[in-house]
Design a protein around this motif. Structure first.
Motif, mmCIF file in Angstrom:
data_model
loop_
_atom_site.group_PDB
_atom_site.id
_atom_site.type_symbol
_atom_site.label_atom_id
_atom_site.label_comp_id
_atom_site.label_asym_id
_atom_site.label_seq_id
_atom_site.Cartn_x
_atom_site.Cartn_y
_atom_site.Cartn_z
ATOM 1 N N THR A 26 -25.941 -1.518 -3.267
ATOM 2 C CA THR A 26 -27.119 -1.319 -2.422
ATOM 3 C C THR A 26 -28.296 -2.084 -3.008
ATOM 4 O O THR A 26 -28.427 -2.212 -4.229
ATOM 5 C CB THR A 26 -27.486 0.167 -2.269
ATOM 6 O OG1 THR A 26 -27.888 0.696 -3.547
ATOM 7 C CG2 THR A 26 -26.318 0.968 -1.721
ATOM 8 N N VAL B 85 -12.517 1.134 0.493
ATOM 9 C CA VAL B 85 -13.659 0.633 -0.274
ATOM 10 C C VAL B 85 -13.399 0.730 -1.771
ATOM 11 O O VAL B 85 -13.038 1.791 -2.286
ATOM 12 C CB VAL B 85 -14.936 1.413 0.092
ATOM 13 C CG1 VAL B 85 -16.097 1.011 -0.817
ATOM 14 C CG2 VAL B 85 -15.301 1.180 1.550
ATOM 15 N N VAL C 13 -23.939 1.536 4.546
ATOM 16 C CA VAL C 13 -22.714 1.355 3.764
ATOM 17 C C VAL C 13 -22.404 2.576 2.914
ATOM 18 O O VAL C 13 -21.229 2.878 2.665
ATOM 19 C CB VAL C 13 -22.758 0.081 2.893
ATOM 20 C CG1 VAL C 13 -22.903 -1.156 3.770
ATOM 21 C CG2 VAL C 13 -23.843 0.122 1.832
ATOM 22 N N VAL D 50 -19.371 -0.384 -4.080
ATOM 23 C CA VAL D 50 -20.544 -0.336 -3.206
ATOM 24 C C VAL D 50 -21.715 -0.973 -3.947
ATOM 25 O O VAL D 50 -21.906 -0.747 -5.141
ATOM 26 C CB VAL D 50 -20.893 1.116 -2.823
ATOM 27 C CG1 VAL D 50 -22.164 1.162 -1.975
ATOM 28 C CG2 VAL D 50 -19.732 1.787 -2.092
ATOM 29 N N ALA E 97 -18.920 4.320 3.375
ATOM 30 C CA ALA E 97 -18.006 4.449 2.234
ATOM 31 C C ALA E 97 -17.643 5.903 1.969
ATOM 32 O O ALA E 97 -16.490 6.226 1.672
ATOM 33 C CB ALA E 97 -18.637 3.828 0.987
ATOM 34 N N ILE F 126 -20.801 2.079 -7.957
ATOM 35 C CA ILE F 126 -21.891 1.627 -7.095
ATOM 36 C C ILE F 126 -22.972 0.967 -7.940
ATOM 37 O O ILE F 126 -23.359 1.497 -8.991
ATOM 38 C CB ILE F 126 -22.474 2.785 -6.250
ATOM 39 C CG1 ILE F 126 -23.644 2.304 -5.381
ATOM 40 C CG2 ILE F 126 -22.875 3.960 -7.116
ATOM 41 C CD1 ILE F 126 -24.123 3.323 -4.350
#
Length: 273
Positions: free
Chosen positions: A118, A113, A101, A116, A105, A216
């Motif tokens: 993770t 997007v 991803v 994000v 992105a 993110i």
């Protein structure tokens, strides 16, 4: 079951549940979208459209011999997103899926997007190199390759111990959770499983992380025995422009139990900001 065919003719399986802002989830190695079942329901129950795909070679997608590399994984994701015409998109990736991803992105997701997330993700790079001295020695990944080739079924069973932290005192991971990891692992094509080891360990995501201009959220357990946090989320947080790092004390690589419950709440909170 919905399937989508990429421009190189690879058929990918995906599940699409709920309505609202889209959230796309990418799984880890050697799993499938089934690894995200709890989070898919959580997101759909809370007013989001949750989409999770089986990476090429994995799960119910085509058993590919070629294209088992991070650039192709990200391209596959971009084609799926375009096919579904997703915008204001949140992408979530665990482990290998975290790398997928991030690359998607950074290189394909501009304008689509919004955020994000993770979880226990492989960026910026897992393998030890001159420029990444804190990474794991290549011999670690050579050992994974050898284990998969020799006896993948037993290797996946053995891997669940470190994956879920079942080898730690006080672990309460169920046998069912370990069995389900094995079940998903046994669906992956051997060539795809083998090639993906290079993809998740040797791909350098440094420039991808630096180029991200959306928020993110970097979630990582500090007892992750598969992707050690020091060379992963902690370094990634130093590279991104707008990152939020959360360390989960005692949490392993695998998402389960109290870690899963807390992470679910954090995902909903981050998305709703």
């Amino acid at each position: 079951m919905p399937h989508f065919t990429t421009t190189d003719g690879t058929e990918l399986y995906y599940t699409d549940q709920g309505e609202g802002q889209p959230v796309l989830l990418s799984h880890g190695w050697p799993l499938s979208s089934d690894a995200w079942q709890v989070e898919v329901k959580l997101l759909a129950d809370n007013g989001y459209r949750a989409i999770a795909h089986d990476r090429r070679g994995h799960g119910r997608s085509a058993k590919t011999y070629t294209g088992n590399d991070m650039d192709t994984y990200a391209k596959d994701l971009a084609e799926l997103v375009k096919h579904l015409d997703l915008t204001n998109l949140v992408v979530i990736g665990h482990s290998t899926g975290g790398g997928e991803v991030v690359r998607y992105a950074a290189q394909h997701g501009v304008g689509r997007v919004a955020k994000v997330i993770t979880v226990g993700a492989v960026p910026p790079q897992m393998v030890k190199t001159d420029s990444n001295p804190d990474g794991l020695p290549i011999e670690v990944f050579d050992g994974i390759r050898a284990g998969v080739l020799k006896d993948a079924s037993q290797f996946y069973r053995d891997l669940t111990e470190a994956f879920f932290g079942a080898n730690r005192d006080g672990s309460n991971v169920s046998q069912g959770a370990k069995d389900d990891f094995w079940r998903q692992g046994m669906l992956v094509n051997l060539a795809a499983a083998y090639d993906c080891i290079k993809a998740f360990s040797e791909t350098d995501f440094t420039e991808d992380l630096k180029s991200l201009d959306v928020p993110i959220f970097l979630a990582h357990g500090d007892d992750d025995q598969i992707v050690p946090i020091g060379a992963a989320a902690i370094r990634s947080a130093e590279l991104v422009k707008d990152g939020t790092l959360k360390v989960y004390p005692g949490a392993p690589h695998g998402i389960h139990g109290d870690y899963q419950s807390e992470l679910g709440k954090d995902i909903l909170a981050f998305i709703s900001k």
